[in-house]
Structures are given as C-alpha cells and as structure tokens.
Write a protein that holds these residues in place. Sequence first.
Motif, short mmCIF file in Angstrom:
data_model
loop_
_atom_site.label_atom_id
_atom_site.label_comp_id
_atom_site.label_asym_id
_atom_site.label_seq_id
_atom_site.Cartn_x
_atom_site.Cartn_y
_atom_site.Cartn_z
N VAL A 182 7.31 -5.17 14.95
CA VAL A 182 7.19 -5.83 13.64
C VAL A 182 5.76 -5.77 13.10
N ASP A 183 5.62 -6.08 11.80
CA ASP A 183 4.30 -6.08 11.15
C ASP A 183 3.60 -7.41 11.27
N MET A 184 4.39 -8.48 11.32
CA MET A 184 3.75 -9.80 11.42
C MET A 184 4.55 -10.76 12.29
N VAL A 185 3.80 -11.60 12.99
CA VAL A 185 4.40 -12.63 13.84
C VAL A 185 4.05 -13.98 13.24
N LEU A 186 5.06 -14.83 13.07
CA LEU A 186 4.82 -16.20 12.59
C LEU A 186 5.31 -17.15 13.67
N MET A 187 4.41 -17.80 14.36
CA MET A 187 4.82 -18.70 15.44
C MET A 187 3.95 -19.96 15.43
N ASN A 188 4.43 -21.00 16.11
CA ASN A 188 3.63 -22.21 16.26
C ASN A 188 2.39 -21.92 17.10
N ASP A 189 1.33 -22.64 16.84
CA ASP A 189 0.11 -22.42 17.64
C ASP A 189 0.37 -22.61 19.13
N ALA A 190 1.12 -23.64 19.49
CA ALA A 190 1.37 -23.91 20.92
C ALA A 190 2.16 -22.76 21.54
N GLU A 191 3.08 -22.18 20.76
CA GLU A 191 3.89 -21.08 21.30
C GLU A 191 3.07 -19.79 21.43
N LEU A 192 2.11 -19.59 20.52
CA LEU A 192 1.22 -18.42 20.66
C LEU A 192 0.37 -18.55 21.92
N ARG A 193 -0.08 -19.78 22.18
CA ARG A 193 -0.87 -20.00 23.41
C ARG A 193 -0.02 -19.77 24.64
N MET A 194 1.22 -20.26 24.56
CA MET A 194 2.13 -20.13 25.71
C MET A 194 2.46 -18.66 25.97
N LEU A 195 2.73 -17.93 24.89
CA LEU A 195 3.10 -16.51 25.02
C LEU A 195 1.99 -15.70 25.66
N THR A 196 0.76 -15.96 25.21
CA THR A 196 -0.37 -15.12 25.65
C THR A 196 -1.12 -15.73 26.83
N GLU A 197 -0.80 -16.96 27.17
CA GLU A 197 -1.54 -17.72 28.19
C GLU A 197 -3.03 -17.78 27.85
N GLN A 198 -3.32 -17.89 26.55
CA GLN A 198 -4.68 -17.98 26.03
C GLN A 198 -4.86 -19.34 25.38
N PRO A 199 -5.73 -20.20 25.90
CA PRO A 199 -5.90 -21.51 25.26
C PRO A 199 -6.56 -21.41 23.89
N ASN A 200 -7.36 -20.38 23.64
CA ASN A 200 -8.06 -20.23 22.37
C ASN A 200 -7.16 -19.48 21.37
N LEU A 201 -6.96 -20.10 20.20
CA LEU A 201 -5.98 -19.55 19.25
C LEU A 201 -6.41 -18.20 18.67
N LEU A 202 -7.71 -18.02 18.42
CA LEU A 202 -8.19 -16.73 17.90
C LEU A 202 -7.92 -15.62 18.91
N ARG A 203 -8.21 -15.90 20.16
CA ARG A 203 -7.94 -14.91 21.21
C ARG A 203 -6.44 -14.65 21.34
N ALA A 204 -5.66 -15.73 21.25
CA ALA A 204 -4.20 -15.58 21.35
C ALA A 204 -3.69 -14.69 20.23
N ALA A 205 -4.18 -14.93 18.99
CA ALA A 205 -3.73 -14.14 17.84
C ALA A 205 -4.14 -12.68 18.04
N ARG A 206 -5.36 -12.45 18.52
CA ARG A 206 -5.82 -11.07 18.74
C ARG A 206 -4.96 -10.38 19.80
N GLU A 207 -4.57 -11.14 20.81
CA GLU A 207 -3.74 -10.53 21.85
C GLU A 207 -2.37 -10.14 21.29
N VAL A 208 -1.83 -10.98 20.41
CA VAL A 208 -0.54 -10.65 19.80
C VAL A 208 -0.71 -9.41 18.91
N ILE A 209 -1.82 -9.33 18.16
CA ILE A 209 -2.07 -8.16 17.32
C ILE A 209 -2.15 -6.90 18.20
#
Length: 310
Positions: A165-192
């Motif tokens: 997909v081109d974009m992911v829309l998820m809750n902040d807590a779920e982005l952290r859970m998915l990437t196991e990254q407590p920092n949201l910017l890092r979590a978003a970069r990992e998803v990208i």
Amino acid sequence: MSLVVVGSIAFDAVKTPFGERERMLGGSAVHFSLAASFFTDVRVVGPVGDDFGGDEYRVLHDRGVNTDDVEHVEGGKTFFWRGHYGFDLNMAHTDETQLNVFGEFQPKLSEASRSSSTLFLANIQPDLQRDVRAQCTGAGLAGLDSMNFWIDTARDSLVKAIGGVDMVLMNDAELRMLTEQPNLLRAAREVISMGPRMVVAKQGEYGAALYTESGFFALPGYPLETVVDPTGAGDSFAGGFLGYLDAETDGEISDQTLRRAMTYGSVMASFNVEEFGTERVRRLTHEEINRRFEEFRSMTHIETVPLESR
Ligand code: AMP
C-alpha cells in the motif's frame, strides 16, 4: 473517481461512561464508507449474515454507498464486536470478537470495484487485505488500517499487506506495537521502510500526525466538549482523509492537499464521536462539515506553514 473499501461490517455492543448500546450497526468498513461518502463515490466489500437486513442496508444506501459487493452468506451471522471504554476514551477494551461470516470469506470483487481509483483496506484479517489489494489493479492510491488483534495473531501477513500500500493509517500505540519501537518517529520510519510512502499516526482526542519520507505534519483533535462513543473515530478519520484525496487528486498529492485531507479526517472523526455508533453521521450534512472545516482551519492555520523537512 471512486473509492472501494474492504473491512468489517458489524454489529457492535458498546459501553462508555455515558451510556451503552447492546447491538448497533458498526464495523470498520461501515464507519469508513459513511464518512467517505461525503466526498466521493464509495463501494463497500465484505460479508454479512442473515441477521443483516433492510434497516442496515438503508443506512448505507441513504448515504449513496454502493453495496453490490456486500456478500450475503446464507445461514451465517454477521461479525460481532463487544467493547467498552473507561474515562480514558482513547483506549478501547475488547470484550468479545466473533468473526462469524469472516471465517470463510473469499472476496470476489466486481469489475467496478477492481477498477476504483482509490482502495482502503480497513481493519480486517491481513490475508483478506492482501487478496483484495491484488484484485484492485486499478487503484492508484491504497491505504491500510489494522489493530492489536491482527498484530498479535497475523503479524507476518500484516507486514506483507503493508508492503502493498501507499499509506498506513494506524493508532500510535499500534504502530509502536507493530514495530516494537517506543519512539513514534522511528516507528513511522520503520513502517515506511516496509513499502508505504506515508504513515498517519492517529492519536485519539490528541489528533493525528502525518509522516512522509521527508516531511512531518500534525494536527490536534478538533476540540469537543461532548464525546459519547469513540468507536469508529479512526475509520471516520480515514474515510474523510481518503475520500477527500480520492476526490481532489489525480497522481501527485500536494502538501496542501494532504493538510486539507488531514483536516477533513479530523472533522469527520469529531462528528462520529458525538453520539453512539453511526447515529451522528447518519444525520450529518455537507454544510455542517464545511462549517467545522473552516472553523478548524482558522484555529490551526494549516495553510501557512510549509511541511517541515527533516
Ligand atoms: P475504530 O475506528 O478503531 O474505533 O474501529 C471500530 C470498529 O472496528 C468497530 O465498529 C468494530 O466493529 C470493528 N472491529 C473491532 N475489532 C475488529 C477486528 N478484530 N477486525 C475488524 N474489525 C474490528
């Protein structure tokens, strides 16, 4: 332009500190469709059981949502979710999930759905999200949502779905859970790094943040005094966001368009939470949406500051 969404079509039982409903129309695809229907033509894909009748279809049809690809499973029961919220309305507690007709569901999309310009893979089993992504060859823009339930039970498939997909829309807590990254910017970069161009981190009443490879943009939540039921807020945000993008873009998406899409997403979410389930959005008008959009725009000055590069 048209938008196709696959996700749950559900009956929800919800309890909040302000009241409860034992059985109401819900589901990620339903909340998304109703919000997006104010911006573009919407087609909804998903299975329902014998308990899904005329009253439920009417809610979708009254907003012009096309239900040709809603599959009625003979003898089946519609997906059911029971949840509750404490005084922290940002936190949904799931008490029961009955997949029912989703257990055997094999999406079969019509030609009109396959050739829709925009696709949203709302919260549902990631294998189904991938199956639908593969069928929608006409979609120039595809977004995806998910939740802790699927991160826990189908993470590998979810990561593959995100890759398509081109974009992911998820809750902040779920982005952290998915990437196991407590920092949201890092979590978003990992998803990208998994494939998408953008990530929208939804933060409940605190708003939403948009991350691209080179930019960042954040909006607070629209300030509301009355929040009754937050169920479906995330899907309504996604419906406003992608509905506006489908209507306004053809190829490249400008920063200004993205900012406006974020604003429409927040506005649609804010209406959704004012009453239980779909009750508020059913009566909503374009005038009310535009009034709140203009008011929110003037509060946040969204046109004046360029997306920060970092
Ligand atoms: P949200 O926008 O995150 O509040 O989503 C709320 C909707 O998600 C509810 O109407 C539920 O029917 C639906 N839902 C809850 N759990 C699941 C699940 N595991 N899969 C798909 N949809 C779900």
